[in-house]
Design a protein around this motif. Structure first.
Motif, PDB file in Angstrom:
ATOM      1  N   GLY A 231       0.796  -1.222   0.000  1.00 17.01           N
ATOM      2  CA  GLY A 231       0.000   0.000   0.000  1.00 17.01           C
ATOM      3  C   GLY A 231       0.824   1.266   0.000  1.00 17.01           C
ATOM      4  O   GLY A 231       0.295   2.357  -0.043  1.00 17.01           O
ATOM      5  N   GLY A 232       2.143   1.158   0.047  1.00 16.05           N
ATOM      6  CA  GLY A 232       3.002   2.330   0.022  1.00 16.05           C
ATOM      7  C   GLY A 232       3.469   2.611  -1.385  1.00 16.05           C
ATOM      8  O   GLY A 232       2.677   2.721  -2.318  1.00 16.05           O
ATOM      9  N   ALA A 233       4.800   2.708  -1.556  1.00 16.20           N
ATOM     10  CA  ALA A 233       5.345   2.967  -2.892  1.00 16.20           C
ATOM     11  C   ALA A 233       5.354   1.711  -3.734  1.00 16.20           C
ATOM     12  O   ALA A 233       5.710   1.737  -4.901  1.00 16.20           O
ATOM     13  CB  ALA A 233       6.762   3.521  -2.773  1.00 16.20           C
ATOM     14  N   GLY A 234       4.931   0.592  -3.133  1.00 12.00           N
ATOM     15  CA  GLY A 234       4.905  -0.657  -3.865  1.00 12.00           C
ATOM     16  C   GLY A 234       6.205  -1.426  -3.736  1.00 12.00           C
ATOM     17  O   GLY A 234       7.162  -0.978  -3.101  1.00 12.00           O
ATOM     18  N   ILE A 235       6.257  -2.609  -4.345  1.00 12.26           N
ATOM     19  CA  ILE A 235       7.455  -3.437  -4.316  1.00 12.26           C
ATOM     20  C   ILE A 235       7.647  -4.102  -5.668  1.00 12.26           C
ATOM     21  O   ILE A 235       6.701  -4.262  -6.440  1.00 12.26           O
ATOM     22  CB  ILE A 235       7.393  -4.529  -3.222  1.00 12.26           C
ATOM     23  N   THR A 236       8.883  -4.470  -5.940  1.00 14.70           N
ATOM     24  CA  THR A 236       9.232  -5.283  -7.094  1.00 14.70           C
ATOM     25  C   THR A 236       9.983  -6.488  -6.571  1.00 14.70           C
ATOM     26  O   THR A 236      11.021  -6.337  -5.914  1.00 14.70           O
ATOM     27  CB  THR A 236      10.097  -4.505  -8.095  1.00 14.70           C
ATOM     28  N   LEU A 237       9.456  -7.670  -6.823  1.00 14.58           N
ATOM     29  CA  LEU A 237      10.007  -8.901  -6.263  1.00 14.58           C
ATOM     30  C   LEU A 237      10.594  -9.763  -7.371  1.00 14.58           C
ATOM     31  O   LEU A 237       9.924 -10.057  -8.366  1.00 14.58           O
ATOM     32  CB  LEU A 237       8.895  -9.660  -5.533  1.00 14.58           C
ATOM     33  N   PHE A 238      11.878 -10.145  -7.218  1.00 17.24           N
ATOM     34  CA  PHE A 238      12.545 -11.041  -8.153  1.00 17.24           C
ATOM     35  C   PHE A 238      12.561 -12.439  -7.526  1.00 17.24           C
ATOM     36  O   PHE A 238      13.168 -12.637  -6.470  1.00 17.24           O
ATOM     37  CB  PHE A 238      13.969 -10.574  -8.442  1.00 17.24           C
ATOM     38  N   ALA A 334       4.926  -5.755  -8.543  1.00 17.59           N
ATOM     39  CA  ALA A 334       5.437  -6.450  -9.723  1.00 17.59           C
ATOM     40  C   ALA A 334       6.254  -7.642  -9.244  1.00 17.59           C
ATOM     41  O   ALA A 334       7.087  -7.504  -8.338  1.00 17.59           O
ATOM     42  CB  ALA A 334       6.296  -5.516 -10.579  1.00 17.59           C
ATOM     43  N   ILE A 335       5.990  -8.812  -9.819  1.00 14.98           N
ATOM     44  CA  ILE A 335       6.728 -10.023  -9.466  1.00 14.98           C
ATOM     45  C   ILE A 335       7.291 -10.618 -10.751  1.00 14.98           C
ATOM     46  O   ILE A 335       6.555 -10.867 -11.703  1.00 14.98           O
ATOM     47  CB  ILE A 335       5.826 -11.065  -8.769  1.00 14.98           C
ATOM     48  N   PHE A 336       8.609 -10.830 -10.770  1.00 14.82           N
ATOM     49  CA  PHE A 336       9.268 -11.362 -11.954  1.00 14.82           C
ATOM     50  C   PHE A 336      10.008 -12.652 -11.618  1.00 14.82           C
ATOM     51  O   PHE A 336      10.646 -12.756 -10.562  1.00 14.82           O
ATOM     52  CB  PHE A 336      10.279 -10.349 -12.516  1.00 14.82           C
ATOM     53  N   GLY A 337       9.928 -13.623 -12.514  1.00 14.09           N
ATOM     54  CA  GLY A 337      10.725 -14.833 -12.379  1.00 14.09           C
ATOM     55  C   GLY A 337      12.135 -14.571 -12.885  1.00 14.09           C
ATOM     56  O   GLY A 337      12.318 -13.870 -13.894  1.00 14.09           O
TER      57      GLY A 337
END
Length: 415
Positions: A231-238, A334-337
């Motif tokens: 809910g904040g600036a978001g996340i990007t997960l690898f 965002a979630i990336f493999g």
């Protein structure tokens, strides 16, 4: 006579060596430059705590607009306590990626000049609204820095008060009479935007081939930490695939790590900002802090992200992985493999990397499982304008340059 002749031959070579050597290895600390000015202590502290100072250590040419305590403390940036990433982006908006001396300012055209800021390079700025328009009024001897957007919220401009520091052709620091907030930037966004409520573990299981990662995230407890940032600036997960975990080098000993170290490695796979695939592909500042950086300190546990052969490459210093697919992409998550487990050198040192790393060539192009939504489009020693990544040479480059100068010198003597 022979000695004089030899010295005369070596003089230009020595001069060239000293020039190159001093240029390549010199470094300046931005917070150190601000330390003699107590009225800029709050701004200096924000540079440090948001890791922007670490980003600036990658830079060789910039202009910093520092906001004095009296103006900063009365701003919404302090009074409303937005998220750390929102604060960092506002501070990045005060870093102009171009050296501007007083003489340069006085020569600006009446219409002003559009200058790219560090915020523009994050991919989170809409269009060119991560830039600022700098104008000079010769009649009043006033320089104004403002948002290029025709309609933007206040404060959207500031006036330069005075020059604080000048390192010719590299760094200038000016004090300004106001904080400048980028166009479309809501300091209260992290407080008003409802969380997405995504269950990351379920998303990974649905994405297939991420069972090991899903189990580790759930067992470590850090997945709740990641989800709380949605809910904040978001996340990007690898997320490494199951094959990536199976392909770990024997020297890594990941499973034997204590629980806190495993959690650090998992945090090392997360950026504390939402980056859709397009932003990752066009990222200019390669050095990106991770959630582990926030826990362990600026400059540590960072990822080097770049585009290699059409794919997004992620380098930890000992491991290079590539983005192979998009598992989930919906602002703010965002979630990336990825093809390999990201091993931080702070934990695994240099011993975990195999003798020959799998080449990045031939990495499959990212496949969208769901189409990404449109997202509003470190001092002198990560981000410069597109296509101009300004990085300091490494010590290996310095050694190569020194050897090259020596060879030139010997050739000069014999000729």
């Amino acid at each position: 006579m022979a000695v004089s002749l030899l010295i005369s031959h070596f003089t230009p070579i020595i001069s060239l060596y000293l020039l190159l050597h001093s240029t390549l290895i010199s470094a300046v600390n931005i917070t150190h430059l601000l330390s003699p000015y107590p009225d800029l202590s709050d701004f200096s502290n924000l540079l440090s705590t948001t890791t922007v100072a670490a980003d600036l250590s990658q830079r060789t040419s910039l202009t910093l607009l520092a906001v004095p305590n009296s103006f900063l403390r009365s701003s919404d940036l302090i009074r409303r306590s937005p998220s750390s990433t929102n604060i960092a982006d506002v501070i990045r908006y005060h870093v102009l990626l171009q050296y501007l001396s007083l003489h340069d300012l006085s020569r600006l055209p009446p219409s002003g000049k559009l200058i790219t800021t560090l915020f523009q390079t994050t991919g989170r700025a809409t269009n060119n609204f991560g830039s600022v328009n700098v104008t000079y009024d010769s009649k009043t001897n006033t320089t104004t820095v403002r948002s290029p957007a025709a309609y933007s919220q206040t404060p959207n401009n500031a006036t330069i008060i005075s020059m604080i520091k000048n390192l010719p052709y590299n760094v200038t620091i000016y004090s300004v009479n106001s904080l400048i907030v980028p166009y479309g930037f809501d300091l209260l966004a992290s407080e008003t935007r409802p969380p997405l409520g995504l269950n990351i573990s379920e998303a990974l299981i649905d994405g297939h081939n991420f069972n090991v990662a899903a189990s580790m995230l759930a067992a470590s407890g850090v997945v709740q930490e990641f989800e709380s940032d949605e809910g904040g600036a978001g996340i990007t997960l690898f997320v490494p695939t199951d094959d990536a975990f199976a392909d770990l080098p024997a020297t890594a000993n990941f499973q034997s790590l204590p629980a806190d170290k495993k959690a650090d490695v998992l945090r090392f796979h997360v950026l504390h900002s939402y980056y859709p695939l397009g932003s990752l592909q066009s990222i200019v500042n390669p050095v990106q802090p991770t959630l582990a950086t926030e826990d362990k300190g600026a400059g540590s546990f960072t990822l080097n992200i770049s585009r290699v052969n059409g794919s997004v490459a992620i380098n930890t210093g000992i491991i290079q992985a590539s983005v192979t697919q998009t598992v989930f992409d919906q602002n703010p998550v965002a979630i990336f493999g990825i093809s390999r487990v990201l091993l931080p050198k702070e934990i695994f040192g240099k011993n975990a990397i195999p003798e020959k790393s799998p080449p990045i060539n031939g990495a499959p192009s990212p496949v969208m499982s769901t189409p990404p939504l449109n997202f509003p489009p470190e001092l002198y020693g990560p981000s410069s304008p597109p296509g101009s990544r300004e990085e300091l040479h490494s010590s290996a480059t310095v050694r190569s340059m020194n050897l090259g100068v020596l060879c030139i010198g010997l050739l000069y003597v014999f000729v």
